[in-house]
Scaffold this motif. Structure first.
Motif, PDB file in Angstrom:
ATOM      1  N   LYS A 126       0.827  -1.208   0.000  1.00 48.97           N
ATOM      2  CA  LYS A 126       0.000   0.000   0.000  1.00 48.97           C
ATOM      3  C   LYS A 126       0.859   1.255   0.000  1.00 48.97           C
ATOM      4  O   LYS A 126       0.512   2.262  -0.617  1.00 48.97           O
ATOM      5  CB  LYS A 126      -0.920  -0.015   1.216  1.00 48.97           C
ATOM      6  N   LEU A 127       2.000   1.194   0.705  1.00 48.30           N
ATOM      7  CA  LEU A 127       2.912   2.342   0.690  1.00 48.30           C
ATOM      8  C   LEU A 127       3.500   2.557  -0.704  1.00 48.30           C
ATOM      9  O   LEU A 127       3.756   3.700  -1.100  1.00 48.30           O
ATOM     10  CB  LEU A 127       4.040   2.136   1.703  1.00 48.30           C
ATOM     11  N   ASP A 128       3.706   1.463  -1.440  1.00 48.04           N
ATOM     12  CA  ASP A 128       4.275   1.578  -2.794  1.00 48.04           C
ATOM     13  C   ASP A 128       3.380   2.393  -3.724  1.00 48.04           C
ATOM     14  O   ASP A 128       3.865   2.999  -4.684  1.00 48.04           O
ATOM     15  CB  ASP A 128       4.497   0.179  -3.396  1.00 48.04           C
ATOM     16  N   ASP A 129       2.062   2.376  -3.449  1.00 51.45           N
ATOM     17  CA  ASP A 129       1.135   3.121  -4.308  1.00 51.45           C
ATOM     18  C   ASP A 129       1.316   4.625  -4.175  1.00 51.45           C
ATOM     19  O   ASP A 129       0.922   5.380  -5.066  1.00 51.45           O
ATOM     20  CB  ASP A 129      -0.313   2.764  -3.964  1.00 51.45           C
ATOM     21  N   TYR A 130       1.882   5.060  -3.058  1.00 46.95           N
ATOM     22  CA  TYR A 130       1.982   6.503  -2.799  1.00 46.95           C
ATOM     23  C   TYR A 130       3.425   7.010  -2.706  1.00 46.95           C
ATOM     24  O   TYR A 130       3.667   8.180  -2.965  1.00 46.95           O
ATOM     25  CB  TYR A 130       1.258   6.844  -1.484  1.00 46.95           C
ATOM     26  N   VAL A 131       4.350   6.138  -2.301  1.00 49.43           N
ATOM     27  CA  VAL A 131       5.728   6.569  -2.051  1.00 49.43           C
ATOM     28  C   VAL A 131       6.652   5.892  -3.057  1.00 49.43           C
ATOM     29  O   VAL A 131       6.647   4.659  -3.182  1.00 49.43           O
ATOM     30  CB  VAL A 131       6.169   6.223  -0.610  1.00 49.43           C
ATOM     31  N   VAL A 132       7.439   6.685  -3.751  1.00 45.18           N
ATOM     32  CA  VAL A 132       8.385   6.175  -4.750  1.00 45.18           C
ATOM     33  C   VAL A 132       9.733   5.917  -4.087  1.00 45.18           C
ATOM     34  O   VAL A 132      10.230   6.737  -3.315  1.00 45.18           O
ATOM     35  CB  VAL A 132       8.539   7.179  -5.911  1.00 45.18           C
ATOM     36  N   GLY A 133      10.336   4.770  -4.409  1.00 40.07           N
ATOM     37  CA  GLY A 133      11.661   4.445  -3.865  1.00 40.07           C
ATOM     38  C   GLY A 133      11.608   4.140  -2.381  1.00 40.07           C
ATOM     39  O   GLY A 133      10.599   3.682  -1.853  1.00 40.07           O
ATOM     40  N   GLN A 134      12.733   4.364  -1.695  1.00 38.33           N
ATOM     41  CA  GLN A 134      12.858   4.139  -0.253  1.00 38.33           C
ATOM     42  C   GLN A 134      12.430   2.712   0.108  1.00 38.33           C
ATOM     43  O   GLN A 134      11.703   2.484   1.078  1.00 38.33           O
ATOM     44  CB  GLN A 134      12.040   5.157   0.550  1.00 38.33           C
ATOM     45  N   GLU A 135      12.902   1.736  -0.663  1.00 38.42           N
ATOM     46  CA  GLU A 135      12.486   0.347  -0.445  1.00 38.42           C
ATOM     47  C   GLU A 135      12.867  -0.139   0.953  1.00 38.42           C
ATOM     48  O   GLU A 135      12.066  -0.772   1.639  1.00 38.42           O
ATOM     49  CB  GLU A 135      13.121  -0.563  -1.518  1.00 38.42           C
ATOM     50  N   THR A 178       7.965  12.686   6.583  1.00 39.59           N
ATOM     51  CA  THR A 178       6.622  12.977   7.080  1.00 39.59           C
ATOM     52  C   THR A 178       5.564  12.331   6.205  1.00 39.59           C
ATOM     53  O   THR A 178       4.563  11.811   6.703  1.00 39.59           O
ATOM     54  CB  THR A 178       6.399  14.504   7.129  1.00 39.59           C
ATOM     55  N   PHE A 179       5.781  12.312   4.903  1.00 34.62           N
ATOM     56  CA  PHE A 179       4.806  11.735   3.980  1.00 34.62           C
ATOM     57  C   PHE A 179       4.641  10.237   4.223  1.00 34.62           C
ATOM     58  O   PHE A 179       3.531   9.701   4.142  1.00 34.62           O
ATOM     59  CB  PHE A 179       5.244  12.003   2.535  1.00 34.62           C
ATOM     60  N   LEU A 180       5.735   9.546   4.523  1.00 33.07           N
ATOM     61  CA  LEU A 180       5.665   8.117   4.827  1.00 33.07           C
ATOM     62  C   LEU A 180       4.770   7.859   6.038  1.00 33.07           C
ATOM     63  O   LEU A 180       3.918   6.966   6.026  1.00 33.07           O
ATOM     64  CB  LEU A 180       7.074   7.569   5.097  1.00 33.07           C
ATOM     65  N   VAL A 181       4.962   8.640   7.095  1.00 32.94           N
ATOM     66  CA  VAL A 181       4.199   8.429   8.327  1.00 32.94           C
ATOM     67  C   VAL A 181       2.730   8.780   8.111  1.00 32.94           C
ATOM     68  O   VAL A 181       1.832   8.068   8.574  1.00 32.94           O
ATOM     69  CB  VAL A 181       4.805   9.257   9.475  1.00 32.94           C
ATOM     70  N   LYS A 182       2.451   9.876   7.404  1.00 30.38           N
ATOM     71  CA  LYS A 182       1.065  10.263   7.128  1.00 30.38           C
ATOM     72  C   LYS A 182       0.353   9.174   6.330  1.00 30.38           C
ATOM     73  O   LYS A 182      -0.793   8.812   6.625  1.00 30.38           O
ATOM     74  CB  LYS A 182       1.034  11.576   6.342  1.00 30.38           C
ATOM     75  N   ALA A 185      -0.332   6.074   8.618  1.00 30.86           N
ATOM     76  CA  ALA A 185      -1.445   6.253   9.561  1.00 30.86           C
ATOM     77  C   ALA A 185      -2.792   6.231   8.836  1.00 30.86           C
ATOM     78  O   ALA A 185      -3.776   5.718   9.366  1.00 30.86           O
ATOM     79  CB  ALA A 185      -1.273   7.566  10.317  1.00 30.86           C
ATOM     80  N   ARG A 186      -2.828   6.771   7.605  1.00 32.33           N
ATOM     81  CA  ARG A 186      -4.081   6.749   6.849  1.00 32.33           C
ATOM     82  C   ARG A 186      -4.456   5.325   6.443  1.00 32.33           C
ATOM     83  O   ARG A 186      -5.625   4.941   6.486  1.00 32.33           O
ATOM     84  CB  ARG A 186      -3.939   7.638   5.608  1.00 32.33           C
ATOM     85  N   LEU A 187      -3.461   4.527   6.091  1.00 30.46           N
ATOM     86  CA  LEU A 187      -3.724   3.147   5.686  1.00 30.46           C
ATOM     87  C   LEU A 187      -4.182   2.303   6.871  1.00 30.46           C
ATOM     88  O   LEU A 187      -5.047   1.443   6.733  1.00 30.46           O
ATOM     89  CB  LEU A 187      -2.465   2.528   5.062  1.00 30.46           C
ATOM     90  N   LEU A 188      -3.591   2.532   8.048  1.00 33.79           N
ATOM     91  CA  LEU A 188      -3.951   1.747   9.229  1.00 33.79           C
ATOM     92  C   LEU A 188      -5.190   2.295   9.919  1.00 33.79           C
ATOM     93  O   LEU A 188      -5.769   1.634  10.769  1.00 33.79           O
ATOM     94  CB  LEU A 188      -2.782   1.726  10.218  1.00 33.79           C
ATOM     95  N   GLU A 376       4.072   8.684 -11.127  1.00 30.21           N
ATOM     96  CA  GLU A 376       3.646   7.330 -10.774  1.00 30.21           C
ATOM     97  C   GLU A 376       2.701   7.207  -9.582  1.00 30.21           C
ATOM     98  O   GLU A 376       1.780   6.403  -9.625  1.00 30.21           O
ATOM     99  CB  GLU A 376       4.873   6.429 -10.563  1.00 30.21           C
ATOM    100  N   PRO A 377       2.892   7.927  -8.470  1.00 24.57           N
ATOM    101  CA  PRO A 377       2.002   7.723  -7.317  1.00 24.57           C
ATOM    102  C   PRO A 377       0.544   8.009  -7.646  1.00 24.57           C
ATOM    103  O   PRO A 377       0.230   8.680  -8.628  1.00 24.57           O
ATOM    104  CB  PRO A 377       2.540   8.724  -6.276  1.00 24.57           C
ATOM    105  N   LYS A 378      -0.345   7.484  -6.797  1.00 27.31           N
ATOM    106  CA  LYS A 378      -1.779   7.668  -7.029  1.00 27.31           C
ATOM    107  C   LYS A 378      -2.164   9.142  -7.006  1.00 27.31           C
ATOM    108  O   LYS A 378      -3.069   9.570  -7.721  1.00 27.31           O
ATOM    109  CB  LYS A 378      -2.575   6.902  -5.968  1.00 27.31           C
ATOM    110  N   ASN A 379      -1.497   9.905  -6.149  1.00 23.88           N
ATOM    111  CA  ASN A 379      -1.795  11.342  -6.069  1.00 23.88           C
ATOM    112  C   ASN A 379      -0.613  12.161  -6.590  1.00 23.88           C
ATOM    113  O   ASN A 379      -0.238  13.173  -6.010  1.00 23.88           O
ATOM    114  CB  ASN A 379      -2.127  11.738  -4.630  1.00 23.88           C
TER     115      ASN A 379
END
Length: 475
Positions: A126-135, A178-182, A185-188, A376-379
């Motif tokens: 789910k994070l992959d849909d919004y965050v590029v890289g940082q595997e 910050t974007f990763l944490v936001k 939290a939205r996914l959970l 690439e990300p959804k938003n």
């Protein structure tokens, strides 16, 4: 006998229906017409007439003071003894339908059951849909969060007590901390409080004390202590509370804040104000246990790369196999080689670092990563602008050269993904201003020449196929 049983079943069904109807409706005061939910318990008199306590009290007061007839005040007709007349005067619709109670949020309905916790690969997907890289960062975050909420859901582990998985996230500005944490939290769907360490000071000094971070989480959980105790707190700019060097004054915003955070990170009962960030406010206090609150600390740690390079360069030697001293000067991901010793040298105290067992670094963004972030990300940013122009029935496209030019300009600014929005806002200003003037414009293509201010965008007027172009652009 069977007929008697059928009659009994019908009577029971009618009783159930009457009970259900009573539960679905609420009484209404005959005088003021206010429902039971507004005025409280009703007084009931014969003929199914309900009167609220306020109207009854006012009636008695009026009778005692003015000597007016009681029945006239109640709205009854003069021939009060004729109950059939009274029944005609009383409206049939004396009850209002009750409002449906809001559904309980997922958190209170067993959201923290072990079976309901998504596994790490699902969280990362789910994070992959919004965050590029940082595997690596996404993998560490997914596993740590999964283990933490398993610990919360299990609650008791006999003699084996699982420690908290607090995290320290290091990364250059604009890398997505910050974007990763936001996004997480939205996914959970858990309460999240994002606070800034720059305003924290030692208790008694001007500024926020360390317990104000719990107040923000409680506010994010709508003052529900049980939900707040299962939430996430992200303390940004954690590098700003590093121990100050070469100072003769008391370090009230550095080492003192780190020491104040120790009890929160480890788990303790904290008294926090409800609806305010200061205990001096005239508001009630409540107790929050931080045992199951996940703390994620993040910071850019400027000049930490210099400390890392100094440590790595100490290993250089003289000879044919020696490492050059400038070997790490051009390494964009030198933060990935960080160690606890480097952070202690930076100014973080050992007790604080010991309560953040999971430490990881995010990669600096490259040109290819910035291009992926654009589309690439959804938003993604480009998708946002395409949707804006699609509302004006205009198709917006960016060619490959334009996206490369945007990424190159962002690399020059050295502020990570934050630079992308500023660059796009700059060159999209004229387009967003001019397009609404001409309703005949059907498609706009942004080129590299336009980004570099050497040309103009390609504009196509509306034709028979402009609707198809619009649909393709919005996708």
């Amino acid at each position: 006998m069977s007929d008697d049983l059928k009659d009994q079943d019908k009577d029971l069904e009618n009783i159930d229906k009457d009970t259900k109807n009573k539960d679905d409706f609420e009484e209404v005061c005959y005088i003021c017409r206010r429902p039971e939910s507004k005025v409280g318990k009703m007084l009931r008199i014969p003929n199914n007439i309900s009167i609220c306590s306020d109207c009854m009290q006012k009636t008695f007061d009026t009778i005692n003071s003015n000597g007016m007839p009681y029945m006239d005040l109640m709205g009854f007709p003069p021939n009060v003894m004729n109950m059939n007349t009274v029944q005609k005067e009383v409206p049939k619709n004396q009850k209002l339908k009750k409002k449906k109670a809001e559904e309980e949020p997922a958190e209170t309905a067993g959201a923290f059951d072990i079976k309901n916790i998504p596994s790490p690969h699902v969280i990362k997907g789910k994070l992959d849909d919004y965050v590029v890289g940082q595997e690596h960062g996404k993998k560490v975050l997914s596993v740590a969060v999964y283990n933490h909420y398993k610990r919360v859901a299990a609650d008791t582990m006999d003699d084996i007590e699982i420690e908290k998985s607090n995290m320290l996230m290091i990364g250059p500005t604009g890398s997505g901390k910050t974007f990763l944490v936001k996004t997480l939290a939205r996914l959970l769907d858990v309460p999240l409080a994002i606070t800034d360490a720059t305003s924290l000071t030692e208790a008694g000094y001007i500024g926020d004390d360390v317990e104000s971070v719990i107040s923000k989480l409680l506010a994010a959980a709508d003052n529900d202590v049980e939900r707040a105790e299962k939430g996430i707190i992200f303390i940004d700019e954690i590098d700003k509370i590093a121990k100050k060097k070469n100072t003769n004054n008391r370090d009230v915003s550095g080492e003192s804040v780190q020491q104040g955070l120790l009890k929160l990170l480890e788990g303790s009962d904290v008294e926090v104000p409800v609806g305010a960030t200061s205990k001096n406010a005239m508001v009630p206090l409540t107790t929050v246990n931080t045992k199951n609150i996940l703390f994620i600390c993040g910071g850019a740690f400027p000049d930490l790369d210099t400390i890392i390079k100094t440590r790595l360069n100490k290993q250089t030697s003289i000879g044919f196999s020696a490492d050059l001293k400038d070997k790490y000067d051009s390494d964009p991901n030198v933060l990935l080689k960080v160690s606890v010793e480097d952070l202690r040298e930076f100014g973080m105290i050992p007790e604080f670092l010991g309560r953040l067992p999971i430490m990881f670094s995010l990669e600096g963004l490259t040109k290819d990563m910035l291009i992926k972030i654009l589309k690439e990300p959804k938003n993604a940013i480009l998708k946002q602008y395409q949707k804006l122009l699609a509302l004006d029935e205009v198709c917006l496209e960016f060619d490959d050269g334009a996206m490369e030019a945007i990424a190159e300009k962002a690399m020059e600014k050295k502020t990570g993904a934050r630079a992308l929005r500023a660059i796009i806002e700059d060159f999209m200003l004229d387009i967003m201003y001019e397009i609404p003037k001409d309703i005949n414009i059907g498609k706009v293509t942004i080129t590299r020449d336009y980004i570099e201010k050497k040309g103009v965008p390609q504009i196509e007027m509306r034709g028979s196929n402009y609707k198809n172009l619009l649909l393709e652009g919005s996708n």
